[in-house]
Design an enzyme around this catalytic site. Sequence first.
Site, mmCIF file in Angstrom:
data_model
loop_
_atom_site.group_PDB
_atom_site.id
_atom_site.type_symbol
_atom_site.label_atom_id
_atom_site.label_comp_id
_atom_site.label_asym_id
_atom_site.label_seq_id
_atom_site.Cartn_x
_atom_site.Cartn_y
_atom_site.Cartn_z
ATOM 1 N N GLU B 74 0.819 -1.221 0.000
ATOM 2 C CA GLU B 74 0.000 0.000 0.000
ATOM 3 C C GLU B 74 0.849 1.266 0.000
ATOM 4 O O GLU B 74 0.512 2.250 -0.660
ATOM 5 C CB GLU B 74 -0.951 0.011 1.207
ATOM 6 C CG GLU B 74 -2.101 -0.979 1.107
ATOM 7 C CD GLU B 74 -1.730 -2.368 1.606
ATOM 8 O OE1 GLU B 74 -0.545 -2.590 1.943
ATOM 9 O OE2 GLU B 74 -2.626 -3.237 1.650
ATOM 10 N N HIS B 143 -11.454 -5.190 10.025
ATOM 11 C CA HIS B 143 -12.044 -5.103 8.685
ATOM 12 C C HIS B 143 -13.437 -4.472 8.693
ATOM 13 O O HIS B 143 -14.207 -4.696 7.777
ATOM 14 C CB HIS B 143 -12.149 -6.498 8.048
ATOM 15 C CG HIS B 143 -10.831 -7.114 7.697
ATOM 16 N ND1 HIS B 143 -9.977 -7.609 8.637
ATOM 17 C CD2 HIS B 143 -10.223 -7.309 6.501
ATOM 18 C CE1 HIS B 143 -8.899 -8.108 8.050
ATOM 19 N NE2 HIS B 143 -9.014 -7.932 6.748
#
Lengths: 326, 348
Positions: B74, B143
């Site tokens: 990322e 999440h």
Amino acid sequence: MEPEDRLGLYRMMVLIRTYEETILREYHADKKPVFDIGAGLIPGEMHLSAGQEPVAAGVCAHLSADDAVTATHRPHHFAIAHGVDLEKMTAEIFGRVDGLGRGRGGHMHLFDPATHFSCSGIIAEGYPPAVGQALAFQRRGTDRVAVAVTGEGAANQGAFHEALNLAALWKLPVVFVVEDNDWGISVPRSASTCVTSNAVRAAGYGIPGHRVEDNSVEAVHEVAGEAVARARAGDGPSLIEVHTLRLWGHFEGDAQGYRSDLEGVPGRDPLPTYEKELLAAGMLDDAAVSSIAAQARDRVEAAVAFAKRSPEPDPDTALDFVFAQA
Amino acid sequence: MTLTDASASSSAPAHRKLSTAKAMVEAIAQEMERDEDVFVLGEDVGAYGGIFSSTTGLLDKFGPRRVMDTPISETAFIGAAIGAAVEGMRPVVELMFVDFFGVCMDQIYNHMAKIHFESGGNVTVPMVLTAAVGGGYSDGAQHSQCLWGTFAHLPGMKVVAPSNPADAKGLMTAAIRDDNPVVYLFHKGVMGLPWMAKNRRSIGPVPEGDHVVPIGKANVVRPGSDVTIVTLSLSVHHALDVAEELAPRGIDCEVVDLRSVVPLDTDTVLESVGRTGRLLVVDEDYLSFGLSGEVIARVAERDPGLLRAPAARVAVPDVPIPYARPLEYAVLPTPDRIRRAVLGLVSA
């Protein structure tokens, strides 16, 4: 190397050293008798690059203003070698309205769209945006390259490795430059990694790695020439590490009590070394040395004068430029 | 009033219905056709089409040069988007789950968000950072977060969170065309995914062709006279459900969909509270130091006299999102919690 190229490298190194010596003078001029980092004409941290001139001069000799350079928190030598406007850069360091960032950036955050120059105060985090600039160059079908610079301490950061991997994967025109000045602030390289050369890390990403051991500007120039040519030809990134020298402290005000190599440091100064070499080769004489020094001094003093003439930004504009206006 | 009515009031007539995911993809595709500099990159955005269908079909249409799968890096690929944007391209880069921002936050808040400012306005960073947000399906604490308050707290990035298909398209179009970095947060629960409990408003009419929803303009999705419910994203639907349920009991809720957290449309909130005198903020992000406190503070600063009752808020009560279903639903801003808060406000 052609004589004119060698003289060019010398001139650039002199200009950079003159600049750093002048910033040093201006930085400390009004911080006495008691050192106050936030006071004076140049406030804040100041990281000077004296001793590291060969890296910037050797690499940037192969670049034009169309190529991108992303430097570190110690950015001046690369900014100067890449042709960033000296007056605007100095005005930014002085926090003035005519500075590159109109006084919003400061010496660690210099952005010059004219030369695609930028730097980052966060260790290794300048690498990923440089990869993105190279991606844009590649997508547009140009032969432009991006040069990304870090110190050896940054080679232990995740961003460093992610950027190398991505650039290698996408065969991007990037030249990764590591300035190994032996010290990550106060921590020697030997205490931060057991890899003796960061250039060997390039092998982990399937790209060429080369270490220049002796801080020689001509050696850097040669290696960088190959890396830049490779990038321009579409053959992907390379990593160059230069074992260079931090002549002064990590930042101004750093007493360097930790530093075990100080005694030998003056003898490793690359500038007199190169000067002697060119004198011996008959490429320079005393008059030329004086004249090059005088030219550098004039340019730098003009930049400092420009900065001092430029007004400080109006406090009423402190909230400007958070967002681009539609 | 339903969202169908709200959409119908926008610029273009809308007859066909799309899922939020498809509406979002349509906007990206149209902008990619319109502007060669727009491209997409991120994890599983290619053949997979985005794990929440945020890029489905783009690879087939535009090929791997403009829809680039990335390694799980990322920091590198979001940083690469920043560098490309600095050079004038317009990347749409997906951070798969917003919860992953910790691995790349430096690129987001120190680089993406600050370069324009640090350069004194000389460099722009025209990019869109997308990420899935929200819980409700037992995906656990790493999440299921929303976290828009975190991005909103840090200056230099716009933050949008659509609640319905038409807005998903209009806000995406606006985000891609914006010269600023825009963080575009889509809730999994509004995407209309075939493998997740369907929200009945996650498929709706979407204008064809050019459709722009300006960033920073809230939408009064249901007018009402008794209580203003200020919210965004999936919670808009819960608020509308509660409003419909309470209407026959004589409690008339106005529902304001903020659509963007940065800029925050304070004026629309103030106008609404001026009409109702009561304010409830519903936020699927954490309670403290976030959006709910900010909205209430802005009303209190500008015109505290508007409030006939103390303002109320329903948010995640400063606890990581639990896994087990009864625990998760105990902390999410469910319709039940919203209803109780509204009833508390009208009886105060």
